[in-house]
Design a protein around this motif. Structure first.
Motif, PDB file in Angstrom:
ATOM      1  N   UNK A   4       0.819  -1.220   0.000  1.00  0.00           N
ATOM      2  CA  UNK A   4       0.000   0.000   0.000  1.00  0.00           C
ATOM      3  C   UNK A   4       0.848   1.262   0.000  1.00  0.00           C
ATOM      4  N   UNK A   5       1.969   1.248   0.709  1.00  0.00           N
ATOM      5  CA  UNK A   5       2.821   2.437   0.757  1.00  0.00           C
ATOM      6  C   UNK A   5       3.425   2.722  -0.619  1.00  0.00           C
ATOM      7  N   UNK A   6       3.747   1.685  -1.369  1.00  0.00           N
ATOM      8  CA  UNK A   6       4.278   1.880  -2.724  1.00  0.00           C
ATOM      9  C   UNK A   6       3.180   2.389  -3.661  1.00  0.00           C
ATOM     10  N   UNK A   7       1.977   1.857  -3.505  1.00  0.00           N
ATOM     11  CA  UNK A   7       0.854   2.324  -4.323  1.00  0.00           C
ATOM     12  C   UNK A   7       0.531   3.779  -3.994  1.00  0.00           C
ATOM     13  N   UNK A   8       0.602   4.135  -2.723  1.00  0.00           N
ATOM     14  CA  UNK A   8       0.346   5.518  -2.314  1.00  0.00           C
ATOM     15  C   UNK A   8       1.412   6.448  -2.879  1.00  0.00           C
ATOM     16  N   UNK A   9       2.658   6.003  -2.889  1.00  0.00           N
ATOM     17  CA  UNK A   9       3.738   6.814  -3.452  1.00  0.00           C
ATOM     18  C   UNK A   9       3.509   7.030  -4.945  1.00  0.00           C
ATOM     19  N   UNK A  10       3.079   5.988  -5.643  1.00  0.00           N
ATOM     20  CA  UNK A  10       2.802   6.106  -7.079  1.00  0.00           C
ATOM     21  C   UNK A  10       1.646   7.074  -7.328  1.00  0.00           C
ATOM     22  N   UNK A  11       0.600   6.971  -6.524  1.00  0.00           N
ATOM     23  CA  UNK A  11      -0.540   7.879  -6.672  1.00  0.00           C
ATOM     24  C   UNK A  11      -0.122   9.321  -6.398  1.00  0.00           C
ATOM     25  N   UNK A  12       0.733   9.502  -5.406  1.00  0.00           N
ATOM     26  CA  UNK A  12       1.237  10.836  -5.068  1.00  0.00           C
ATOM     27  C   UNK A  12       2.013  11.428  -6.247  1.00  0.00           C
ATOM     28  N   UNK A  13       2.851  10.611  -6.863  1.00  0.00           N
ATOM     29  CA  UNK A  13       3.619  11.070  -8.022  1.00  0.00           C
ATOM     30  C   UNK A  13       2.703  11.407  -9.207  1.00  0.00           C
ATOM     31  N   UNK A  14       1.698  10.582  -9.418  1.00  0.00           N
ATOM     32  CA  UNK A  14       0.755  10.850 -10.516  1.00  0.00           C
ATOM     33  C   UNK A  14       0.006  12.154 -10.280  1.00  0.00           C
ATOM     34  N   UNK A  23      13.342  18.221 -18.786  1.00  0.00           N
ATOM     35  CA  UNK A  23      13.220  18.710 -17.410  1.00  0.00           C
ATOM     36  C   UNK A  23      12.153  17.934 -16.643  1.00  0.00           C
ATOM     37  N   UNK A  24      11.031  17.688 -17.316  1.00  0.00           N
ATOM     38  CA  UNK A  24       9.954  16.925 -16.698  1.00  0.00           C
ATOM     39  C   UNK A  24      10.449  15.531 -16.314  1.00  0.00           C
ATOM     40  N   UNK A  25      11.133  14.865 -17.229  1.00  0.00           N
ATOM     41  CA  UNK A  25      11.620  13.511 -16.975  1.00  0.00           C
ATOM     42  C   UNK A  25      12.633  13.489 -15.840  1.00  0.00           C
ATOM     43  N   UNK A  26      13.514  14.478 -15.805  1.00  0.00           N
ATOM     44  CA  UNK A  26      14.501  14.554 -14.723  1.00  0.00           C
ATOM     45  C   UNK A  26      13.822  14.777 -13.374  1.00  0.00           C
ATOM     46  N   UNK A  27      12.857  15.699 -13.335  1.00  0.00           N
ATOM     47  CA  UNK A  27      12.125  15.960 -12.091  1.00  0.00           C
ATOM     48  C   UNK A  27      11.353  14.720 -11.635  1.00  0.00           C
ATOM     49  N   UNK A  28      10.692  14.069 -12.584  1.00  0.00           N
ATOM     50  CA  UNK A  28       9.917  12.871 -12.256  1.00  0.00           C
ATOM     51  C   UNK A  28      10.829  11.770 -11.725  1.00  0.00           C
ATOM     52  N   UNK A  29      11.941  11.543 -12.386  1.00  0.00           N
ATOM     53  CA  UNK A  29      12.869  10.492 -11.932  1.00  0.00           C
ATOM     54  C   UNK A  29      13.421  10.796 -10.544  1.00  0.00           C
ATOM     55  N   UNK A  30      13.758  12.046 -10.292  1.00  0.00           N
ATOM     56  CA  UNK A  30      14.285  12.421  -8.975  1.00  0.00           C
ATOM     57  C   UNK A  30      13.251  12.172  -7.883  1.00  0.00           C
ATOM     58  N   UNK A  31      12.015  12.592  -8.126  1.00  0.00           N
ATOM     59  CA  UNK A  31      10.946  12.400  -7.126  1.00  0.00           C
ATOM     60  C   UNK A  31      10.612  10.921  -6.954  1.00  0.00           C
ATOM     61  N   UNK A  32      10.619  10.182  -8.068  1.00  0.00           N
ATOM     62  CA  UNK A  32      10.326   8.755  -7.989  1.00  0.00           C
ATOM     63  C   UNK A  32      11.389   8.059  -7.145  1.00  0.00           C
ATOM     64  N   UNK A  33      12.642   8.427  -7.337  1.00  0.00           N
ATOM     65  CA  UNK A  33      13.720   7.844  -6.538  1.00  0.00           C
ATOM     66  C   UNK A  33      13.552   8.178  -5.055  1.00  0.00           C
ATOM     67  N   UNK A  34      13.144   9.409  -4.754  1.00  0.00           N
ATOM     68  CA  UNK A  34      12.909   9.789  -3.355  1.00  0.00           C
ATOM     69  C   UNK A  34      11.803   8.943  -2.739  1.00  0.00           C
ATOM     70  N   UNK A  35      10.696   8.817  -3.455  1.00  0.00           N
ATOM     71  CA  UNK A  35       9.558   8.054  -2.930  1.00  0.00           C
ATOM     72  C   UNK A  35       9.902   6.574  -2.777  1.00  0.00           C
ATOM     73  N   UNK A  36      10.576   6.012  -3.774  1.00  0.00           N
ATOM     74  CA  UNK A  36      10.943   4.598  -3.691  1.00  0.00           C
ATOM     75  C   UNK A  36      11.946   4.351  -2.576  1.00  0.00           C
ATOM     76  N   UNK A  37      12.825   5.296  -2.335  1.00  0.00           N
ATOM     77  CA  UNK A  37      13.791   5.154  -1.246  1.00  0.00           C
ATOM     78  C   UNK A  37      13.066   5.083   0.098  1.00  0.00           C
TER      79      UNK A  37
END
Length: 168
Positions: free
Chosen positions: A41-51, A107-121
Motif C-alpha cells: 500500500x505504501x508503494x501504491x500511495x507513493x505512485x498515486x502521489x507522483x501521478x 526537465x519533466x523527466x529529470x524531475x519525475x525520476x528524482x521524485x520517484x527515486x525519493x519516494x521509492x527510497x
C-alpha cells in the motif's frame, strides 16, 4: 598410532555432528522487492502521489507536443506555397518550439525520476525495517533481497507486504 587415529576419527565425527546441527538451524528468507513496489500500500500511495504531483505537467507536455505536431504538419502542407522569407520564418518557429518542447520534456523527466527515486527510497527504508522485524521475530539467520533462484518456501515477501500494509 592407533591412539592418534581414534582421536582423529572422534574429532571428525564431532565436526560433522556440529555441521549437521548448524545446517538444520540455519534459516534463510528471500524478499522480492519488485513485488513490494507493486503490491504494498505504501508503494501504491507513493505512485498515486507522483501521478497527482506530475499529472498536470504531463498533460501540459502532451498538449504542447500535439500543438507542435499540428504546427509542423501545417508548415509541411503550406511550405510549397510560401515565399522564401515566410518559409524561413515559419521553419524557425517550428524549430524553436521543438527545442522548447524537448527541453521541457527533458526537465519533466529529470524531475519525475528524482521524485520517484525519493519516494521509492522511502518505501525501501520502510520495507527494510519490516524485513528486519520479521527476521528477528521469526528467527531468520539471513534474509536476501535478490536471488537468481529461490524456493518458494523461503519467500517471505507476503509476510513483509502484510506487515507493511498493517503498519502506518
Amino acid at each position: 598410532m592407533k591412539y592418534f587415529s581414534s582421536k582423529l576419527f572422534l574429532a571428525v565425527l564431532m565436526a560433522l555432528g556440529t555441521c549437521a546441527v548448524g545446517a538444520q538451524e540455519f534459516k534463510i528468507g528471500i524478499v522480492n522487492i519488485d513485488r513490494i513496489f507493486r503490491e504494498a500500500n505504501s508503494a501504491k500511495a507513493a505512485q498515486a502521489k507522483l501521478e497527482q504531483e506530475f499529472g498536470k505537467r504531463e498533460k501540459e507536455l502532451g498538449d504542447l507536443g500535439t500543438q507542435l505536431k499540428t504546427l509542423a504538419d501545417k508548415f509541411e502542407r503550406e511550405a510549397p506555397t510560401l515565399s522564401e522569407s515566410q518559409r524561413a520564418t515559419r521553419q524557425k518557429q517550428v524549430v524553436d518550439q521543438d527545442r522548447d518542447f524537448q527541453r521541457k520534456r527533458r526537465e519533466f523527466q529529470e524531475d519525475l525520476n528524482a521524485r520517484k527515486n525519493e519516494e521509492l527510497q522511502q518505501v525501501i527504508e520502510r520495507a527494510n525495517k519490516v524485513v528486519k522485524t520479521v527476521a528477528e521475530t521469526e528467527k531468520y539467520d539471513l534474509v536476501l533481497q535478490e536471488a537468481v533462484y529461490a524456493s518458494p518456501k523461503h519467500d517471505i515477501t507476503d509476510k513483509v507486504i502484510k506487515a507493511l500494509n498493517a503498519a502506518k
